[in-house]
Design a protein around this motif. Structure first.
Motif, PDB file in Angstrom:
ATOM      1  N   VAL A   8     -11.984  -5.268   2.419  1.00 37.06           N
ATOM      2  CA  VAL A   8     -12.908  -4.486   1.603  1.00 37.06           C
ATOM      3  C   VAL A   8     -12.144  -3.369   0.927  1.00 37.06           C
ATOM      4  N   LEU A   9     -12.337  -3.232  -0.391  1.00 37.84           N
ATOM      5  CA  LEU A   9     -11.735  -2.131  -1.119  1.00 37.84           C
ATOM      6  C   LEU A   9     -12.437  -0.823  -0.737  1.00 37.84           C
ATOM      7  N   TYR A  10     -11.804   0.290  -1.075  1.00 38.30           N
ATOM      8  CA  TYR A  10     -12.394   1.573  -0.727  1.00 38.30           C
ATOM      9  C   TYR A  10     -13.729   1.821  -1.423  1.00 38.30           C
ATOM     10  N   VAL A  33       0.601  -9.340  -6.149  1.00 42.78           N
ATOM     11  CA  VAL A  33       1.509  -8.418  -5.468  1.00 42.78           C
ATOM     12  C   VAL A  33       0.704  -7.615  -4.452  1.00 42.78           C
ATOM     13  N   LEU A  34       1.118  -7.668  -3.200  1.00 41.45           N
ATOM     14  CA  LEU A  34       0.478  -6.914  -2.125  1.00 41.45           C
ATOM     15  C   LEU A  34       1.454  -5.863  -1.617  1.00 41.45           C
ATOM     16  N   ASN A  35       1.024  -4.612  -1.601  1.00 42.55           N
ATOM     17  CA  ASN A  35       1.894  -3.524  -1.150  1.00 42.55           C
ATOM     18  C   ASN A  35       1.246  -2.789   0.014  1.00 42.55           C
ATOM     19  N   VAL A  36       1.906  -2.812   1.171  1.00 42.40           N
ATOM     20  CA  VAL A  36       1.406  -2.128   2.362  1.00 42.40           C
ATOM     21  C   VAL A  36       1.860  -0.667   2.311  1.00 42.40           C
ATOM     22  N   TRP A  37       0.913   0.257   2.451  1.00 43.11           N
ATOM     23  CA  TRP A  37       1.243   1.676   2.270  1.00 43.11           C
ATOM     24  C   TRP A  37       0.269   2.580   3.015  1.00 43.11           C
ATOM     25  N   ARG A  44      -1.986  -9.826 -10.350  1.00 37.63           N
ATOM     26  CA  ARG A  44      -2.884  -8.918  -9.635  1.00 37.63           C
ATOM     27  C   ARG A  44      -2.088  -8.042  -8.673  1.00 37.63           C
ATOM     28  N   PHE A  45      -2.424  -6.787  -8.620  1.00 35.44           N
ATOM     29  CA  PHE A  45      -1.817  -5.846  -7.677  1.00 35.44           C
ATOM     30  C   PHE A  45      -2.901  -5.329  -6.735  1.00 35.44           C
ATOM     31  N   TYR A  46      -2.583  -5.333  -5.436  1.00 38.98           N
ATOM     32  CA  TYR A  46      -3.468  -4.738  -4.437  1.00 38.98           C
ATOM     33  C   TYR A  46      -2.630  -3.932  -3.455  1.00 38.98           C
ATOM     34  N   GLY A  47      -3.109  -2.754  -3.140  1.00 38.92           N
ATOM     35  CA  GLY A  47      -2.535  -2.018  -2.032  1.00 38.92           C
ATOM     36  C   GLY A  47      -3.241  -2.413  -0.749  1.00 38.92           C
ATOM     37  N   THR A  61      -1.841   5.836  -9.609  1.00 37.09           N
ATOM     38  CA  THR A  61      -2.015   4.400  -9.372  1.00 37.09           C
ATOM     39  C   THR A  61      -3.453   4.006  -9.693  1.00 37.09           C
ATOM     40  N   THR A  62      -3.603   2.922 -10.440  1.00 41.94           N
ATOM     41  CA  THR A  62      -4.928   2.475 -10.869  1.00 41.94           C
ATOM     42  C   THR A  62      -5.344   1.146 -10.263  1.00 41.94           C
ATOM     43  N   TYR A  63      -4.412   0.411  -9.650  1.00 40.73           N
ATOM     44  CA  TYR A  63      -4.796  -0.840  -9.000  1.00 40.73           C
ATOM     45  C   TYR A  63      -5.493  -0.521  -7.676  1.00 40.73           C
ATOM     46  N   PRO A  64      -6.402  -1.381  -7.229  1.00 37.73           N
ATOM     47  CA  PRO A  64      -7.206  -1.063  -6.036  1.00 37.73           C
ATOM     48  C   PRO A  64      -6.448  -1.270  -4.735  1.00 37.73           C
ATOM     49  N   SER A  65      -6.962  -0.638  -3.686  1.00 39.99           N
ATOM     50  CA  SER A  65      -6.381  -0.805  -2.355  1.00 39.99           C
ATOM     51  C   SER A  65      -7.446  -1.223  -1.358  1.00 39.99           C
TER      52      SER A  65
END
Length: 208
Positions: free
Chosen positions: A76-78, A94-98, A125-128, A147-151
């Protein structure tokens, strides 16, 4: 006739013999530690309270025939939007763990946003994947670094569990590039250099 026997004294080592034994013990330890050190494991044991393991920046790229099964995960996104890996099929992702307190994450954030902007017209697609922050903390980070891509909110660890074959526990940041079938095409363990990540995304896009 005196039958009293002298009390035995504890054995002592002469300095030279003590040195020989210590040398032998040291040699045994060295032999036991001949294997290459596991830097991630060492950081996990360090107990320095930095709360993340800084990867060494190593890059793994996998040939199409050597990739495992497609990644299957959901979260679920924020903003409350449900997201599933099934939605990504047909796109490079692209998945970035942060998380906000991770220094390497802060350093790489502007580069990730720049690549997001550069590749969004190609359908990338980019997701944090945020492993610990509240919505307010994550939003503050996004404002600070633009940053504008969702997490995805992964404070319960469910997403990382689904990605455990690809992301070592507590190894933050980690970046995965998924091909159009949802399989891991490449991984960057630690700070992702912009030029390297750009080349990996381009390579995944150019696959037939």
């Amino acid at each position: 006739m005196n039958t009293h026997q002298p009390t035995p004294r504890p054995a002592t080592l002469l300095p030279g013999r003590r040195g020989l034994l210590l040398s032998a013990a040291s040699a045994a330890l060295l032999l036991a530690g001949c294997a290459a050190p596991d830097t991630l494991a060492a950081q996990a044991r360090a107990g320095d309270n930095k709360n993340y393991i800084a990867g060494d920046g190593s890059v793994s790229e996998y040939a199409t025939g050597a990739r495992g099964a497609a990644v299957e995960m959901s979260g679920v996104l924020y903003d409350g939007t449900a997201v599933s890996s099934a939605h990504w099929k047909g796109n490079v992702t692209v998945l970035n763990v942060w998380y906000a307190g991770c220094a390497p994450c802060r350093k790489e954030a502007p580069d990730l946003e720049a690549l997001h902007q550069a590749f969004k017209d190609d359908g990338v697609r980019f997701y944090g994947i945020n492993v610990r922050d509240t919505a307010a903390t994550a939003a503050a980070f996004e404002r600070t670094f633009g940053t504008t891509y969702p997490s995805l909110n992964d404070s319960d660890g469910g997403i990382l569990l689904a990605l455990s074959d690809h992301v070592p526990p507590r190894a933050v940041p980690t970046t995965l590039i998924l091909d159009r079938q949802g399989k891991v095409a490449a991984r960057v363990l630690g700070l992702a250099e912009k030029s390297t990540l750009k080349a990996l995304i381009t390579s995944a896009l150019n696959e037939s």
